[in-house]
Write a protein that holds these residues in place. Structure first.
Motif, short mmCIF file in Angstrom:
data_model
loop_
_atom_site.label_atom_id
_atom_site.label_comp_id
_atom_site.label_asym_id
_atom_site.label_seq_id
_atom_site.Cartn_x
_atom_site.Cartn_y
_atom_site.Cartn_z
N PRO A 417 0.84 -1.20 0.00
CA PRO A 417 0.00 0.00 0.00
C PRO A 417 0.87 1.26 0.00
CG PRO A 417 0.04 -0.97 2.18
CD PRO A 417 0.82 -1.90 1.28
N ALA A 418 0.39 2.30 -0.62
CA ALA A 418 1.19 3.54 -0.71
C ALA A 418 0.26 4.75 -0.59
CB ALA A 418 1.93 3.58 -2.04
N ALA A 493 10.09 12.39 -1.95
CA ALA A 493 10.61 11.57 -3.05
C ALA A 493 9.81 11.80 -4.33
CB ALA A 493 10.56 10.09 -2.66
N THR A 494 10.53 11.70 -5.44
CA THR A 494 9.87 11.79 -6.75
C THR A 494 10.44 10.71 -7.67
OG1 THR A 494 11.57 13.31 -7.51
CG2 THR A 494 9.52 14.32 -6.75
N GLY A 505 7.22 -0.45 0.43
CA GLY A 505 6.24 -0.13 1.49
C GLY A 505 6.55 1.14 2.26
N LEU A 506 7.58 1.88 1.81
CA LEU A 506 7.99 3.06 2.59
C LEU A 506 7.05 4.25 2.41
CD1 LEU A 506 11.86 2.88 2.02
CD2 LEU A 506 10.50 1.97 3.91
N LEU A 507 6.13 4.17 1.44
CA LEU A 507 5.12 5.23 1.29
C LEU A 507 3.87 4.91 2.11
CD1 LEU A 507 5.14 6.18 -2.52
CD2 LEU A 507 6.55 7.10 -0.70
N SER A 508 3.88 3.79 2.80
CA SER A 508 2.69 3.47 3.60
C SER A 508 2.83 4.10 4.98
CB SER A 508 2.53 1.96 3.73
OG SER A 508 3.49 1.47 4.66
N ILE A 528 1.03 11.29 8.43
CA ILE A 528 1.70 11.15 7.13
C ILE A 528 2.66 9.95 7.16
CG2 ILE A 528 1.61 13.55 6.34
CD1 ILE A 528 4.44 13.91 7.60
N PRO A 529 3.01 9.42 5.99
CA PRO A 529 4.09 8.43 5.96
C PRO A 529 5.44 9.15 6.08
CG PRO A 529 3.20 8.75 3.75
CD PRO A 529 2.42 9.65 4.65
#
Ligand code: BF8
Ligand code: SF4
Length: 645
Positions: A417-418, A493-494, A505-508, A528-529
């Motif tokens: 999930p993100a 991040a972009t 999973g670091l955007l979860s 926020i993540p």
């Protein structure tokens, strides 16, 4: 924002949650399995070709091979210290470096120009209406374009023309420079770095590097900064603003990432590239009921649109469309045997997709005269007929479902999930939600600044850039990001860096369990993540807005902030343009891949130390991700110490 249930499974223990994150080893095992499929299909992948290309030509790698004129190619060796014209290694490496920066700026800016032309044609009844009137009107006010009593579309067309003039205006510098701090603007003016018309900076770079022109490395490095700024505060910023006006400013929303987003029982349609004008239309066409009905009539359960590379970022943050992966994952998508169509526009598209698609049932569709690729079906995309064309593409994909060979299908199950879509407006909104510290029209970054001052957050890192076979794909991104968040450093991040984060999973929001106590507290408080997804690579312009606004709220120049940039796996010319405007903005930039100038000691000195004397920032280069992240943490701590915090 609407979260997927997977984001908040409170009943799971921390250990269970931590064991659910996809590891690099799992990503690699999936790729290895897909490569077996490739062998069975007699196809090759980047890994095969990379083996064939290594070791790389040393002269090319060190930037001391010149083929700028037909007296060459010339290369610098022990017995031949100069090319035939007398250019030495510094001139040759410097010219090559500037040409990379110019090509990168040209690519981002031409992408912006296409969007500007679409805005020039926007109409309430056509394929491209205005979706963010507020942003349009505030930009019109900023640029001195009257709006009172006028039709919103007249205003939009005039704003588009003003944007188009930024490409070729004979006098003056880029309008968006005013978004930088006053210190930066004055410094750029004083140092002769303020970019003029975008096309002029690209042309001037090509002119300077023509045979018989600049052979001194410092002016080449200075022009690299200037042409980079023409991208960052010209092309990329125009692209970001105009895309928001046309398609809506992104907001936080839920998505998912990695190959597991492909669906075995659905028509899988992949959008890949960069220009949202194209992908937006495909997404809209695929949502039409007739299309879904058509898919069902052919035995599919529906249509599954997913994204690759920067297009994935664009459609994820505006529609929640799921993300199949980043740069070195593009072949994997076809190798699953479950891709009915891959539709591409411009940039970062492997020509290998043509022959690879031919080994499977996949239709490979190109849409831009800028990216014509053998083995593709070419359907040039026209803004006037955009939606009809997008429907034709979706129909092609749907009708290809029956040609899928089940024996060739393998979809790795991993996905994460993100939470995506954190432009500056969203970040401010989240911060305001906590403190209600709305000080002016824009809102304030003071809660974040206070957390940094108090040491709860140590600083922030902008993670950007690509994948590169020279390092383990995604390994550097993921290792570095995990170390940073463990060290209470917030990440924005972009591009493919954001995709690497998403796959791991670091955007979860659950990634807070990987953070140090300070960052975890901030994530919980703000909701926020720890890694904030800011969009595609053109959206690094959003990062520039963010740092300049933070610097203004803090009351110090950008270069003093404990904020750095990092591109651990970069590969493209666009990345060189970006690195230049980030350094010009006063932000130290940590690179995990060496720029191809190593053959010139003078160029190496200039890009690491020389620019520091001009802009206050430079590159720190280390191909070992662990050493690179440690250098970054040390750099941030050093900046904190200098601020006395
Ligand atoms: O512009 S990060 S591989 S997809 S160049 Fe390309 Fe690099 Fe990915 Fe987007 Ni950016
Ligand atoms: Fe050789 Fe000079 Fe021509 Fe380059 S410009 S190819 S160094 S002669």
């Amino acid at each position: 924002m609407a979260d997927t249930p997977a984001m908040y499974e409170q009943h799971r223990s921390k250990e269970e949650i931590l064991s659910g994150f996809t590891t690099v080893e799992q990503l690699e095992a999936d790729t290895a399995k897909l490569r077996e499929l490739a062998c069975a299909a007699c196809a090759e992948t980047w890994a095969d070709r990379s083996a064939g290309q290594t070791p790389h030509c040393r002269f090319g790698e060190e930037g001391i091979c010149c083929r700028i004129c037909s007296m060459g190619p010339c290369r610098v060796t022990k017995k031949a210290a100069r090319g035939i014209c007398g250019a030495d290694e510094h001139a040759i490496a410097g010219r090559h470096y500037l040409r990379m920066a110019a090509a990168g700026s040209a690519a981002h800016s031409d992408h912006a120009r296409e969007i500007a032309y679409v805005l020039r044609q926007a109409s309430p009844t056509g394929s491209f209406p205005i979706r963010d009137e507020e942003k349009l009107l505030s930009l019109a006010a900023e640029w001195g374009i009257p709006a009172a009593g006028r039709d919103i579309y007249d205003v939009a067309h005039e704003v588009a023309e003003a944007g188009l003039n930024e490409f070729g205006k004979p006098f003056g510098t880029q309008r968006f420079l005013s978004r930088a701090t006053r210190e930066r603007q004055a410094l750029w003016e004083k140092e002769g770095l303020a970019p003029r018309a975008i096309d002029r900076e690209v042309s001037a770079s090509l002119h300077m590097t023509h045979m018989g022109n600049t052979a001194e490395p410092e002016p080449l490095v200075r022009q690299s900064l200037r042409v980079g700024l023409a991208d960052g505060y010209g092309g990329s910023m125009i692209s970001t603003f105009f895309s928001d006006i046309l398609f809506g400013t992104p907001t936080a929303r839920a998505s998912e990432a990695n190959l597991g987003v492909l669906e075995a029982e659905m028509v899988n349609l992949i959008v890949h590239g960069h220009d949202p004008v194209f992908s937006e239309m495909v997404v809209l066409a695929a949502e039409e009921k007739e299309m879904a009905d058509h898919a069902k009539s052919l035995g599919a359960k529906g249509i599954n649109v997913v994204g690759l590379c920067c297009t994935a970022n664009e459609v994820a943050m505006r529609h929640g469309v799921r993300m199949a992966g980043n740069f070195l994952q593009q072949e994997n998508v076809i190798l699953t045997g479950a891709a009915e169509a891959v539709c591409v526009d411009v940039q970062c598209i492997f020509p290998a997709l043509g022959p690879l698609a031919g080994c499977f049932h996949t239709k490979f569709i190109t849409s831009s005269p800028v990216a014509r690729i053998p083995g593709s079906i070419y359907m040039p995309f026209e803004p006037d007929t955009a939606l009809e064309q997008a429907r034709a593409i979706v129909k092609l994909a749907v009708e290809n479902f029956v040609n899928r060979d089940p024996a060739k299908v393998f979809i790795p199950s991993h996905k994460q999930p993100a939470a995506v879509g954190y432009p500056t407006e969203q970040i401010i909104r989240e911060l305001d939600g906590v403190t209600n510290s709305h000080v002016d029209e824009r809102g304030s970054y003071m809660p974040a600044i206070d957390s940094i001052k108090a040491g709860v957050l140590r600083g922030a890192v902008a993670m950007v850039g690509c994948n590169n076979p020279k390092v383990r794909p995604d390994y550097s991104h993921i290792e570095i990001m995990k170390t940073l968040i463990r060290s209470d450093i917030l990440i924005v991040a972009t591009g493919c860096a954001a995709q690497a984060a998403a796959k791991a999973g670091l955007l979860s929001k659950d990634a807070k369990y990987m953070c140090g106590a300070g960052l975890r507290r901030v994530c919980e408080l703000v909701g926020i993540p720890p890694v904030l997804h800011m969009g595609a690579c053109v959206d690094i312009s959003r990062m520039m807005l963010l740092v300049n606004e933070i610097a203004n709220d803090w009351g110090v120049d950008v270069t003093r902030l404990p904020i750095v940039g990092c591109a651990p796996e970069w590969m493209s010319e666009k990345a060189v343009a970006i690195a230049n405007y980030v350094v010009a903005t006063g932000i130290d930039t940590y690179l995990g891949i060496e720029p191809q100038v190593k053959g010139s000691a003078e160029m190496m000195r200039l890009i690491t130390e020389g620019t520091r004397k001009i802009t206050g920032a430079g590159y720190i280069i280390n191909t070992d991700p662990h050493a690179l992240v440690q250098a970054m943490i040390d750099g941030i701590e050093q900046k904190r110490a200098l601020l006395g915090i």
